[in-house]
Design a protein around this motif. Sequence first.
Motif, short mmCIF file in Angstrom:
data_model
loop_
_atom_site.label_atom_id
_atom_site.label_comp_id
_atom_site.label_asym_id
_atom_site.label_seq_id
_atom_site.Cartn_x
_atom_site.Cartn_y
_atom_site.Cartn_z
N GLY A 8 0.59 1.44 4.61
CA GLY A 8 0.57 1.11 3.19
C GLY A 8 1.61 1.88 2.41
N ALA A 9 1.76 3.17 2.73
CA ALA A 9 2.75 3.99 2.02
C ALA A 9 4.17 3.51 2.33
CB ALA A 9 2.59 5.45 2.42
N VAL A 10 4.43 3.15 3.57
CA VAL A 10 5.76 2.65 3.94
C VAL A 10 6.04 1.34 3.21
CG1 VAL A 10 7.15 1.74 5.83
CG2 VAL A 10 5.77 3.81 6.17
N LEU A 11 5.05 0.46 3.18
CA LEU A 11 5.23 -0.83 2.51
C LEU A 11 5.52 -0.65 1.03
CD1 LEU A 11 5.13 -3.93 2.55
CD2 LEU A 11 2.64 -3.78 2.24
N ARG A 12 4.76 0.24 0.39
CA ARG A 12 4.97 0.48 -1.04
C ARG A 12 6.37 1.03 -1.28
NH1 ARG A 12 1.66 4.24 -1.75
NH2 ARG A 12 -0.19 2.93 -2.00
N GLY A 13 6.80 1.97 -0.44
CA GLY A 13 8.13 2.55 -0.61
C GLY A 13 9.23 1.52 -0.46
N GLY A 18 13.28 -1.91 -3.15
CA GLY A 18 13.88 -3.21 -3.44
C GLY A 18 13.66 -3.66 -4.86
N ARG A 19 12.99 -2.80 -5.66
CA ARG A 19 12.72 -3.12 -7.07
C ARG A 19 11.99 -4.46 -7.22
NH1 ARG A 19 15.35 0.41 -10.35
NH2 ARG A 19 17.09 1.61 -9.43
N LEU A 20 10.98 -4.60 -6.37
CA LEU A 20 10.17 -5.82 -6.39
C LEU A 20 8.77 -5.50 -6.89
CD1 LEU A 20 11.06 -7.33 -2.89
CD2 LEU A 20 11.89 -8.13 -5.09
N THR A 21 8.24 -6.37 -7.75
CA THR A 21 6.82 -6.27 -8.08
C THR A 21 6.02 -6.87 -6.93
OG1 THR A 21 6.76 -8.44 -9.12
CG2 THR A 21 7.39 -6.57 -10.53
N LEU A 25 7.21 -9.89 -4.36
CA LEU A 25 7.15 -9.80 -2.90
C LEU A 25 6.25 -10.89 -2.33
CD1 LEU A 25 7.80 -8.50 -0.21
CD2 LEU A 25 6.02 -6.79 -0.66
N ALA A 26 5.15 -11.17 -3.04
CA ALA A 26 4.25 -12.23 -2.59
C ALA A 26 4.98 -13.57 -2.55
CB ALA A 26 3.03 -12.31 -3.50
N GLY A 58 10.65 -10.94 3.31
CA GLY A 58 10.59 -10.89 1.85
C GLY A 58 11.26 -9.67 1.27
N LEU A 59 11.22 -8.56 2.01
CA LEU A 59 11.84 -7.31 1.56
C LEU A 59 13.34 -7.28 1.86
CD1 LEU A 59 9.04 -4.88 2.78
CD2 LEU A 59 9.72 -5.21 0.38
N GLY A 60 13.81 -8.23 2.67
CA GLY A 60 15.22 -8.25 3.03
C GLY A 60 15.62 -7.12 3.95
N LEU A 61 14.74 -6.72 4.89
CA LEU A 61 15.01 -5.59 5.77
C LEU A 61 16.02 -5.98 6.86
CD1 LEU A 61 11.43 -4.12 6.34
CD2 LEU A 61 13.05 -3.61 4.51
N THR A 62 16.73 -4.97 7.33
CA THR A 62 17.59 -5.18 8.50
C THR A 62 16.71 -5.30 9.74
OG1 THR A 62 17.77 -2.83 8.99
CG2 THR A 62 19.38 -3.77 7.43
N ASP A 63 17.31 -5.73 10.85
CA ASP A 63 16.55 -5.85 12.10
C ASP A 63 15.95 -4.51 12.49
OD1 ASP A 63 18.73 -8.28 13.75
OD2 ASP A 63 17.21 -8.49 12.17
#
Length: 751
Positions: A8-13, A18-21, A25-26, A58-63
Amino acid sequence: MYGKKSFGAVLRGLRQRGRLTMEELAEASGVSVRAIGDMERGRSLVPQRRTVVALAEGLGLTDEERDALLSTARAARPTRPAAVAGTGVPPRSAGDFTGREPELAVLRAAAERAPAGGAVPVWVVSGPPGCGKTTLALKAAADLAGEFPDGCFVVDLHGVDGPVDTDEALLKLLKALGVSDRRLAKEDASGRAGLLRALLADRRCLVVLDNARDEGQVRALLPAAGRSLVLVTSRRPLTGLEDVDRLALSEMAQDEAVGLLRRILGEERADAEADAVARVAELCGRLPLALRVAGNWLTARTGWSVGHLVRRLADEERRIGALTAGDVRVEAAFELSYRQLTTQAARMLRLLSLVPGPDMTAAYGAALTGTGVFDAEDAMEELVEAGLLQATFTGRYQLHDLIRLFARSRLSREEPPAERQAADDRLRAWLLETAGVAGRWYKPEYGAPPPSWKGLVPLENAEEARAWLQSEAPSWLAALRVAARRGEHTRVVETAYAMEWFCNLWVHWGHWPEVFRLAAEAAAVLDDPSMQAFHLNVHSWSLSCASRYAEAVARAREGLECARRAGNSAQQASALALAAWAQSELGEVQEAADTSLAAIGLYEETDDRAGWLGAVFTHGTSLRLLGRAEEALVQHQRIITFLDAPDCPVNGHLADMYRANTTGALGRGHAALRRWREAADHLRDAAAQAHRIGIPHIESSALLHLAEALIERGEPAEARACLQRVVAFGDAIDGKEPKAAQRLLDTLTAE
């Protein structure tokens, strides 16, 4: 990459980076706002892999970042869904699961609907013992666990072997949901049920209530509202529960059954004896429990071939006992349900094993037990509720093959021989009596049964009689065979005699040669040459219908000799007319014309006008085949004129059949003279008449010849439609006509 932080903490960070609400993100990931919030606050279990991948996208993460997030999720995830104390998911429940894709799709769709709130989806998964209800529910729980962040809970209610008290199940669930003993002590049973409903309304859980005995055991365990999903498995459909959905399981499809055996045995061993594996699946009735027992039996005996097991299972008397592996016995699964039946239902199950056909109605139960239909239906519905009898959508009942063998073994052990024989005799007598009454609807001299006849099924009109004869054909034919073996010659003769004209409605059934052969043999034993001649003649007819024309001629000649010995002119005429038909099909057209003319003379002497119609028809057809089409039209028009007379002695079904057939013959006569418009008009009329009275072989023949006439007239569109209708008949008619129609269709398409 993310150290020891919680998921949860990693997801929130990552979201904040990404400056997403949560809403943004949903929208980007397709994961609900509430689910994201619950994960970030640590209020739920971590999601499944596909949900983590959706969040990463949705977060646009790299691989690399996505893989790190997946690793964090795996580290936090329990190795299996949380289970209520004393229960759990069997370790192999998902590992070798095979098939049931449609059923899993239904449950996945239910899980997707659950987040909408409102009434909690409750699915009752029911079916006979050993059909895989628990395995399916646990597979669904394993697949869907990530969709239910507040937990997946499994309660074994032991419905058939010492059922768990509802209050005990409530306590287990509430403890698993984290309710303290102190709080539980303050609540009575009603309060605990309310507390469970409140908790499940506020959380998103998946609850499996496995092996429920009845409605009362589970009613207090069902939440009223919320985002959870409840799966209830039971041998009974639990019809007393309201506002629930139901999923009925039965045996697996053949390919699924083979697939399960391949998973258990290993592909190399299974493929080496593919035919034997397929046969094992069939002998196990495609029942998952039996398949697993058979597979495990083979894996413990690597030196034995699959074919060896096939030979063991082929013996019906030993099959149930052979399906044992260690402490797992298929018979024991059936026994648990059997012991819970009332005396009446248990006896009904035993007696139903005597039914010779693949399925049955309540009337079979009434005949077997000597009771009324409604009493039999009550007992059979109890068997349905117990999962020992399957009710189909058509209102019929089916016994699974292995349950039938189980019932038969109980019949041998528990029913006195005299009672077994009496029940079997009652069923056979009912089947053949009813077949006779139904068949006589189509005999001009009989028609409707007398008012004094009180049957177990309604036969109030010819349509009901036809429907019964066709739907129950496997059973009454089996009864006829047994009657012949037991020397019940009069019953065999009378049953077949009743089919004289009905058989014209169902020409291509395929079993008429056997029916009338048995009857001819029975008449010979009874030393009744007149009746023997009748059945030899109808046997000849049935052989011609099966394109066995040489045999048909031989049988008609036998019938002629018997008729002469009996001094029966009508049967002599019948033998001649039937021989003529077969002769014309063999290409012996002049002989057919001469023989049919002799038959006409005999029929006129005896004033048998129904037989006369058939002989005139065959004579006209023979003339057309001889190239004398104008003379053929005269003969066939005689039939129509006769039928049109106001005082015609032939009426009803018989008249309709002759009219349709003769109208088609008139069309073929005009076609032979290349009068295509007249041919098309008659053939179109014949097809319509045959369709109205439900005689597919006459309809298809008229349509095929109509198409040929239309092609000659340059009307390919209507011709194509006619040919498509013929092809659509499939197995309902002789295979020659659909093949000919397809060839013509191909020609039209090529043009």
